[in-house]
Design a protein around this motif. Structure first.
Motif, PDB file in Angstrom:
ATOM      1  N   GLY A 137       0.790  -1.233   0.000  1.00  0.00           N
ATOM      2  CA  GLY A 137       0.000   0.000   0.000  1.00  0.00           C
ATOM      3  C   GLY A 137       0.813   1.270   0.000  1.00  0.00           C
ATOM      4  N   GLY A 138       2.106   1.181  -0.237  1.00  0.00           N
ATOM      5  CA  GLY A 138       2.836   2.442  -0.260  1.00  0.00           C
ATOM      6  C   GLY A 138       4.334   2.312  -0.285  1.00  0.00           C
ATOM      7  N   ILE A 139       4.952   3.330   0.269  1.00  0.00           N
ATOM      8  CA  ILE A 139       6.414   3.450   0.265  1.00  0.00           C
ATOM      9  C   ILE A 139       6.851   3.829   1.669  1.00  0.00           C
ATOM     10  CG2 ILE A 139       8.361   4.808  -0.629  1.00  0.00           C
ATOM     11  CD1 ILE A 139       6.600   5.440  -3.102  1.00  0.00           C
ATOM     12  N   LEU A 140       7.941   3.209   2.122  1.00  0.00           N
ATOM     13  CA  LEU A 140       8.529   3.575   3.406  1.00  0.00           C
ATOM     14  C   LEU A 140       9.876   4.239   3.111  1.00  0.00           C
ATOM     15  CD1 LEU A 140       8.328   3.387   6.490  1.00  0.00           C
ATOM     16  CD2 LEU A 140       9.251   1.079   6.342  1.00  0.00           C
TER      17      LEU A 140
ATOM     18  N   VAL B  91       2.755   9.465  -8.074  1.00  0.00           N
ATOM     19  CA  VAL B  91       3.520   9.880  -9.256  1.00  0.00           C
ATOM     20  C   VAL B  91       4.503   8.783  -9.676  1.00  0.00           C
ATOM     21  CG1 VAL B  91       5.205  11.583 -10.091  1.00  0.00           C
ATOM     22  CG2 VAL B  91       3.241  12.320  -8.731  1.00  0.00           C
ATOM     23  N   TYR B  92       5.004   8.021  -8.689  1.00  0.00           N
ATOM     24  CA  TYR B  92       5.951   6.945  -9.019  1.00  0.00           C
ATOM     25  C   TYR B  92       5.275   5.852  -9.848  1.00  0.00           C
ATOM     26  CZ  TYR B  92       9.221   8.881  -5.577  1.00  0.00           C
ATOM     27  OH  TYR B  92      10.076   9.695  -4.879  1.00  0.00           O
ATOM     28  N   ASP B  93       3.967   5.645  -9.627  1.00  0.00           N
ATOM     29  CA  ASP B  93       3.242   4.616 -10.386  1.00  0.00           C
ATOM     30  C   ASP B  93       2.737   5.158 -11.716  1.00  0.00           C
ATOM     31  OD1 ASP B  93       3.475   2.630  -8.487  1.00  0.00           O
ATOM     32  OD2 ASP B  93       1.734   3.363  -7.357  1.00  0.00           O
ATOM     33  N   ASN B  94       2.429   6.441 -11.753  1.00  0.00           N
ATOM     34  CA  ASN B  94       1.815   7.023 -12.944  1.00  0.00           C
ATOM     35  C   ASN B  94       2.249   8.476 -13.090  1.00  0.00           C
ATOM     36  OD1 ASN B  94       0.232   7.902 -15.035  1.00  0.00           O
ATOM     37  ND2 ASN B  94      -1.703   7.808 -13.875  1.00  0.00           N
ATOM     38  N   ILE B  95       3.164   8.714 -13.991  1.00  0.00           N
ATOM     39  CA  ILE B  95       3.689  10.070 -14.181  1.00  0.00           C
ATOM     40  C   ILE B  95       2.595  11.012 -14.708  1.00  0.00           C
ATOM     41  CG2 ILE B  95       4.517   9.754 -16.567  1.00  0.00           C
ATOM     42  CD1 ILE B  95       6.690  11.390 -13.923  1.00  0.00           C
TER      43      ILE B  95
END
Ligand code: RRO
Length: 292
Positions: free
Chosen positions: A64-67, A261-265
């Motif tokens: 579900g995300g980024i750490l 943004v990392y998944d979809n610019i």
């Protein structure tokens, strides 16, 4: 884009900004996000001294995300040269700054006389002496806000969710003269490698962002809307048009988008298109509130 509305004292192309920290270190990446549909952009946070950041691993994908525990890496005053062309061109570039004291915030703000606005980072969850360590104290939040507000520009204050009552901190920013509050920065978190029997991040602790934190951000925005009279900018896990609507119903006047943004610019233009298709209104004219 032609500005559609002024939010927190800043004329924006639409209600969606690039959040601090994501693609915010170069003029090229910031202007690329403006070209790709962001109504404004926020830089990576700039501090009083150059910093290399924490040793790695400093950013890992989690469910579900980024750490992340980047550790506030920044070139300090050298960044002025990097973004000078954007500021001269009057692009909607909000300069994110951090410090450990009101005087340090003022020192950094003074380097950017052409900035259209500042976002004060009082909320990094893993920055010793900076960020949430001082952003949980209402008096310090008010004093840092006052110190930067003295430059006469719009000041946004980015808040940490890692406090008992975010409304108290939002009110302190408002008392200091803030033009808007931004909620939320990342949620303090950690992962442990069972195989290695040690924390995964080099810094042990980090900040969680992405869709996992979206409900926390909605709750924070809702609380702030009850506590403050200044605009609230919703940030944390926003990745769809429906998320933007939900944030606005919680009380946000605009949103910031980071991890998505990392998944979809193209996330900004995709959301704008969906908002228009689903609601028949441009992104600049959304209204709605769940507080009644
Ligand atoms: O650089 C970072 O480690 C960082 C910062 Br300044 C922040 O505000 N929030 C975050 O999750 N990481």
């Amino acid at each position: 884009q032609t500005p559609t509305e002024t939010i927190g004292g800043v004329p924006l192309g639409n209600h969606m900004l690039l959040a601090a920290g994501v693609l915010g270190t170069t003029a090229a990446s910031l202007s690329r996000m403006l070209r790709l549909g962001a109504g404004g952009v926020v830089t990576k946070s700039i501090g009083p001294e150059p910093k290399d950041g924490h040793h790695g691993p400093s950013l890992i994908p989690v469910a579900g995300g980024i750490l992340n525990a980047m550790g506030l890496p920044n070139p300090s005053q050298e960044f002025t040269g990097e973004i000078a062309p954007l500021l001269t061109a009057k692009e909607p570039v909000v300069v994110s700054i951090f410090g450990g004291t009101p005087a340090e915030f003022a020192k950094v703000a003074e380097w950017f006389p052409d900035a259209p606005a500042f976002e004060l980072n009082l909320s990094c969850p893993h920055a010793e002496g900076y960020g949430a360590a001082i952003g949980a104290n209402p008096r310090v939040v008010r004093e840092c806000t006052e110190a930067v507000k003295a430059f006469g520009k719009p000041v946004w204050v980015k808040l940490t969710p890692n406090v008992a009552d975010i409304g108290v901190i939002g009110r302190a920013a408002e008392e200091g003269g803030a033009d808007a509050v931004v909620a939320i920065n990342t949620v303090k978190a950690m992962r442990i490698s069972t195989g290695m029997r040690r924390p995964v991040l080099g810094n042990k602790f980090g900040g969680l962002s992405g869709t996992a934190v979206f409900p926390i951000a909605v709750r924070a925005v809702y609380d702030l809307y009850e506590a403050c009279t200044i605009p609230i900018i919703g940030c944390g896990g926003v990745s769809t048009a429906d998320n933007v609507l939900e944030m606005m119903m919680a009380g946000a006047a605009a949103v910031e988008i980071g991890s998505a943004v990392y998944d979809n610019i193209n996330v900004f233009s995709d959301i704008a298109e969906d908002l228009y298709d689903a609601n028949g209104i441009p992104a600049g004219e959304i209204v709605g509130c769940a507080h009644d």
